[in-house]
Design a protein around this motif. Structure first.
Motif, PDB file in Angstrom:
ATOM      1  N   GLN A  94       0.813  -1.211   0.000  1.00 39.23           N
ATOM      2  CA  GLN A  94       0.000   0.000   0.000  1.00 39.23           C
ATOM      3  C   GLN A  94       0.849   1.265   0.000  1.00 39.23           C
ATOM      4  N   ALA A  95       1.974   1.206   0.659  1.00 45.74           N
ATOM      5  CA  ALA A  95       2.847   2.375   0.753  1.00 45.74           C
ATOM      6  C   ALA A  95       3.737   2.536  -0.461  1.00 45.74           C
ATOM      7  N   ALA A  96       3.764   1.558  -1.335  1.00 45.84           N
ATOM      8  CA  ALA A  96       4.701   1.565  -2.460  1.00 45.84           C
ATOM      9  C   ALA A  96       4.200   2.357  -3.651  1.00 45.84           C
ATOM     10  N   VAL A  97       2.952   2.812  -3.621  1.00 48.31           N
ATOM     11  CA  VAL A  97       2.403   3.552  -4.765  1.00 48.31           C
ATOM     12  C   VAL A  97       1.794   4.871  -4.270  1.00 48.31           C
ATOM     13  N   ASP A  98       1.674   5.815  -5.193  1.00 46.09           N
ATOM     14  CA  ASP A  98       1.008   7.071  -4.842  1.00 46.09           C
ATOM     15  C   ASP A  98      -0.411   6.780  -4.366  1.00 46.09           C
ATOM     16  N   ARG A  99      -0.864   7.564  -3.399  1.00 49.65           N
ATOM     17  CA  ARG A  99      -2.211   7.398  -2.871  1.00 49.65           C
ATOM     18  C   ARG A  99      -2.973   8.723  -2.996  1.00 49.65           C
ATOM     19  N   THR A 100      -4.273   8.627  -3.242  1.00 46.72           N
ATOM     20  CA  THR A 100      -5.113   9.816  -3.355  1.00 46.72           C
ATOM     21  C   THR A 100      -5.955   9.965  -2.092  1.00 46.72           C
ATOM     22  N   LEU A 101      -5.835  11.119  -1.471  1.00 49.10           N
ATOM     23  CA  LEU A 101      -6.681  11.454  -0.324  1.00 49.10           C
ATOM     24  C   LEU A 101      -7.814  12.342  -0.809  1.00 49.10           C
ATOM     25  N   ARG A 102      -9.022  12.031  -0.373  1.00 48.80           N
ATOM     26  CA  ARG A 102     -10.182  12.868  -0.693  1.00 48.80           C
ATOM     27  C   ARG A 102     -10.765  13.445   0.600  1.00 48.80           C
ATOM     28  N   ILE A 103     -11.015  14.711   0.601  1.00 49.18           N
ATOM     29  CA  ILE A 103     -11.694  15.356   1.725  1.00 49.18           C
ATOM     30  C   ILE A 103     -12.920  16.059   1.168  1.00 49.18           C
ATOM     31  N   GLY A 104     -14.091  15.584   1.535  1.00 46.82           N
ATOM     32  CA  GLY A 104     -15.334  16.193   1.078  1.00 46.82           C
ATOM     33  C   GLY A 104     -15.828  17.192   2.107  1.00 46.82           C
ATOM     34  N   ILE A 105     -16.143  18.395   1.652  1.00 50.21           N
ATOM     35  CA  ILE A 105     -16.696  19.392   2.557  1.00 50.21           C
ATOM     36  C   ILE A 105     -18.133  19.721   2.136  1.00 50.21           C
ATOM     37  N   THR A 106     -18.920  20.200   3.079  1.00 52.60           N
ATOM     38  CA  THR A 106     -20.306  20.566   2.795  1.00 52.60           C
ATOM     39  C   THR A 106     -20.442  22.040   2.479  1.00 52.60           C
ATOM     40  N   SER A 107     -19.682  22.880   3.161  1.00 57.43           N
ATOM     41  CA  SER A 107     -19.683  24.322   2.962  1.00 57.43           C
ATOM     42  C   SER A 107     -18.410  24.867   3.574  1.00 57.43           C
ATOM     43  N   ALA A 108     -18.130  26.144   3.327  1.00 59.00           N
ATOM     44  CA  ALA A 108     -16.930  26.761   3.881  1.00 59.00           C
ATOM     45  C   ALA A 108     -17.189  28.218   4.200  1.00 59.00           C
ATOM     46  N   LYS A 109     -16.432  28.738   5.165  1.00 61.94           N
ATOM     47  CA  LYS A 109     -16.505  30.145   5.555  1.00 61.94           C
ATOM     48  C   LYS A 109     -15.157  30.796   5.261  1.00 61.94           C
ATOM     49  N   ALA A 110     -15.185  32.005   4.727  1.00 65.47           N
ATOM     50  CA  ALA A 110     -13.979  32.807   4.500  1.00 65.47           C
ATOM     51  C   ALA A 110     -12.923  32.061   3.690  1.00 65.47           C
ATOM     52  N   ASN A 111     -13.365  31.334   2.653  1.00 61.44           N
ATOM     53  CA  ASN A 111     -12.465  30.605   1.750  1.00 61.44           C
ATOM     54  C   ASN A 111     -11.648  29.534   2.464  1.00 61.44           C
ATOM     55  N   GLY A 112     -12.156  29.026   3.566  1.00 57.78           N
ATOM     56  CA  GLY A 112     -11.465  27.942   4.242  1.00 57.78           C
ATOM     57  C   GLY A 112     -11.401  26.696   3.375  1.00 57.78           C
ATOM     58  N   ARG A 113     -10.233  26.048   3.349  1.00 55.97           N
ATOM     59  CA  ARG A 113     -10.081  24.766   2.648  1.00 55.97           C
ATOM     60  C   ARG A 113      -8.937  24.005   3.291  1.00 55.97           C
ATOM     61  N   PRO A 114      -8.942  22.674   3.168  1.00 54.02           N
ATOM     62  CA  PRO A 114      -7.947  21.859   3.866  1.00 54.02           C
ATOM     63  C   PRO A 114      -6.588  21.863   3.168  1.00 54.02           C
ATOM     64  N   GLN A 115      -5.549  21.930   3.984  1.00 54.07           N
ATOM     65  CA  GLN A 115      -4.178  21.675   3.528  1.00 54.07           C
ATOM     66  C   GLN A 115      -3.665  20.527   4.371  1.00 54.07           C
ATOM     67  N   ILE A 116      -2.965  19.576   3.756  1.00 54.39           N
ATOM     68  CA  ILE A 116      -2.556  18.373   4.488  1.00 54.39           C
ATOM     69  C   ILE A 116      -1.029  18.281   4.608  1.00 54.39           C
ATOM     70  N   THR A 117      -0.594  17.644   5.682  1.00 55.13           N
ATOM     71  CA  THR A 117       0.821  17.312   5.897  1.00 55.13           C
ATOM     72  C   THR A 117       0.889  15.836   6.246  1.00 55.13           C
ATOM     73  N   VAL A 118       1.785  15.116   5.581  1.00 58.93           N
ATOM     74  CA  VAL A 118       1.923  13.672   5.786  1.00 58.93           C
ATOM     75  C   VAL A 118       3.249  13.385   6.473  1.00 58.93           C
ATOM     76  N   ASN A 119       3.183  12.703   7.602  1.00 63.28           N
ATOM     77  CA  ASN A 119       4.363  12.257   8.363  1.00 63.28           C
ATOM     78  C   ASN A 119       5.321  13.410   8.680  1.00 63.28           C
ATOM     79  N   ASP A 120       4.762  14.610   8.762  1.00 57.34           N
ATOM     80  CA  ASP A 120       5.530  15.814   9.089  1.00 57.34           C
ATOM     81  C   ASP A 120       6.685  16.077   8.129  1.00 57.34           C
ATOM     82  N   THR A 121       6.617  15.451   6.932  1.00 52.17           N
ATOM     83  CA  THR A 121       7.710  15.631   5.959  1.00 52.17           C
ATOM     84  C   THR A 121       7.241  16.176   4.619  1.00 52.17           C
ATOM     85  N   TRP A 122       5.964  16.053   4.350  1.00 52.86           N
ATOM     86  CA  TRP A 122       5.440  16.495   3.056  1.00 52.86           C
ATOM     87  C   TRP A 122       4.145  17.255   3.265  1.00 52.86           C
TER      88      TRP A 122
END
Length: 548
Positions: A449-477
């Protein structure tokens, strides 16, 4: 004009249950006392059944409604009217059909009607709004103070503390109240109001054909405190709005009076509109000028969810519930035209197509196979369900009738969510930049599972003030900050609504940043806007998260 969805039959804002809506229940040609007079300032209409109401013939205000001898109208010297009152208008009265009094109010391009039927304690309202030249987003019925209780989530006391924008209040125990907290989607109710054992005042909603926002929008329905109360019918509700304004004739919507019970069968307008056809209302289209949709079924449904079919174009909107057993549906009373047909699983759009409706005909649709449900994709892990709502997440059951700061809410912060042992109720329904930044997920991958690129999906219902998710993986990326989705510019999450333009953010995580064994994902709310701070900081509601 038939209602655009079957009756929900749920009890709405009252202990009274049940409602059988039918506009054209036969009525006497003339109940005793039925008719209209002029007192010099108002047209006075007596329904002959206990309700007498007055319409000011200089401005079109509904200046009095006396039911069984008790005046119910008004507070702070204000009347009931479109918006905050139209001002100088041309007001006329007529009897266009047997047993009907019609009052017509003309103000610029806007035309508003009041209609009374002999023997019925109802005021039928219609509003023709062809453009934006006259501000008319609502009709408000103002009710005298001291008649109805103020113990609901959308009522409050003048002694309560204002905590947001002068319209959200906290009581001494930390629970919150607001006029926004009626906790009903449009599809959930047919009527609402205030009720006591002696008398009740209700608004029976229109079909919402010319409204905007679709079946799941939550609109301001009522408010109340010691100074008075209000009931609303919205013609265009800008708070959390996802669609452009539509124009034309809104109605009928009905101000109905009873002795404490829910509205009776002689209230709405869906089964037979012959009496309205005879009134000559500007913008009115009778049954003969409409068509309908008949759907033979939906394949690929998830039996755990209710499905709704919606129709919309720039002129009108409709919806209907899908039969849970057969997958069939019918949308009657549709104005002719080409519409976008959307299939909703819960509140998530999982299929769209165009459909054309012709006046006087039925458009039959063969079985539609749903192919756009993200839940059908195989995931390494998933948090929540893809249904367009935050249902099941922490505090999700509270947020539609309380502010996020409410004392009944669990802490919005959370320790690491551990895939395999944590449950959806451990994950907060909302993320606020200044409240619960840095949400973490811990998950385990095999070497494969770790040997290939993986796609993360985050579904939101609504947002305030242009809020959107930014992700960090293993504190390295850390991912790039994605472009903000188009969402309502007003408040949503703090005024009882999680709904906006459901959007899914996707992030491709490079295989080299993933580890066999334990991995950590951090999610931060990013935005170039400061928002309003605290619970008004950049934020969003979660629908579901998964790793593919």
């Amino acid at each position: 004009m038939p209602l655009d969805s079957p009756l929900s039959r749920r009890t709405v804002l009252s202990s009274a249950a049940g409602l059988a809506l039918a506009l054209a229940t036969p009525t006497p040609a003339s109940a005793a006392g039925f008719g209209h007079t002029d007192d010099g300032t108002n047209y006075v209409v007596d329904t002959g059944a206990g309700l007498v109401f007055k319409v000011n013939h200089s401005n079109g205000d509904l200046s009095s409604f006396v039911y069984n001898g008790v005046e119910h109208q008004g507070y702070d010297g204000k009347n009931s009217h479109i918006e905050s009152g139209l001002g100088a208008s041309t007001v006329t009265v007529s009897t266009p059909a047997t047993g009907v009094v019609l009052i017509k109010v003309v103000h610029g391009t806007l035309i508003h009607y009041y209609a009374a039927r002999s023997g019925q304690n109802n005021i039928y309202l219609f509003t023709y709004k062809p453009d934006t030249s006259v501000t008319a987003s609502r009709y408000i019925a103002r009710l005298k103070p001291g008649i109805f209780p103020t113990t609901y989530p959308d009522t409050w006391s003048n002694s309560d503390t204002v905590i947001e924008s002068a319209d959200v209040f906290a009581k001494a125990d930390g629970t919150t109240r607001s006029k926004h907290f009626s906790n009903l989607r449009t599809i959930d109710y047919d009527y609402f109001g205030f009720s006591t054992s002696a008398a009740s005042v209700w608004v029976v909603r229109s079909s919402k054909e010319k409204d905007s926002g679709g079946p799941f929008i939550r609109q301001l329905l009522r408010h109340g405190n010691e100074s008075g109360a209000g009931l609303y019918e919205h013609l265009y509700y800008a708070e959390g709005q996802t669609e452009a304004e539509r124009f034309g004739l809104h109605g009928p919507y009905v101000l109905a009076f009873t002795d404490g019970a829910a509205p009776t069968s002689a209230v709405s307008g869906r089964d037979n509109t012959a009496w309205i056809d005879a009134l000559g209302l500007t913008g009115w289209t009778g049954a003969g000028g409409r068509g309908r949709i008949v759907g033979n079924g939906l394949a690929g449904r998830d039996s755990s969810y209710a499905y709704v079919v919606g129709l919309s174009n720039s002129e009108a909107q409709y919806w209907a519930k899908v039969d849970a057993a057969t997958g069939k549906y019918a949308v009657p009373g549709v104005l002719p035209g080409t519409y976008t047909l959307t299939v909703y699983k819960g509140e998530l759009a999982v299929h769209t197509q165009d459909v054309t409706v012709t006046a006087g005909d039925a458009t039959t649709l063969h079985t539609i196979t749903i192919a756009g449900d993200p839940a059908a994709d195989t995931a390494v892990w998933r948090i929540g369900d893809w249904n367009g709502t935050p249902a099941g997440f922490k505090n999700a059951s509270l947020v539609t009738h309380a502010h996020p700061s409410d004392s009944r809410a669990a802490a919005w912060t959370a320790g690491p969510y551990v895939i395999g042992s944590s449950t959806a109720s451990d994950w907060p329904a909302y993320q606020f930049k200044e409240i619960n930044q840095g949400l973490r997920i811990s998950f385990t991958l095999t070497e494969a599972q770790a040997a290939v690129d993986r796609t993360l999906r985050i579904g939101i219902t609504s947002a305030k003030a242009n809020g959107r998710p930014q992700i960090t993986v293993n504190d390295t990326w850390t991912s790039e900050i994605p472009a903000a989705a188009a969402e309502p510019s007003t408040r949503t999450l703090t005024v009882g609504s999680y709904r906006g333009n459901n959007h899914t953010y996707t992030y491709v995580i490079p295989a080299g940043r993933l580890l066999p064994g334990t991995n950590t994902l951090r999610i931060d709310a990013a935005s170039g806007s400061a928002g309003g701070g605290g619970y008004l900081s950049p934020s969003y509601g979660f629908d579901a998260l998964d790793l593919l």
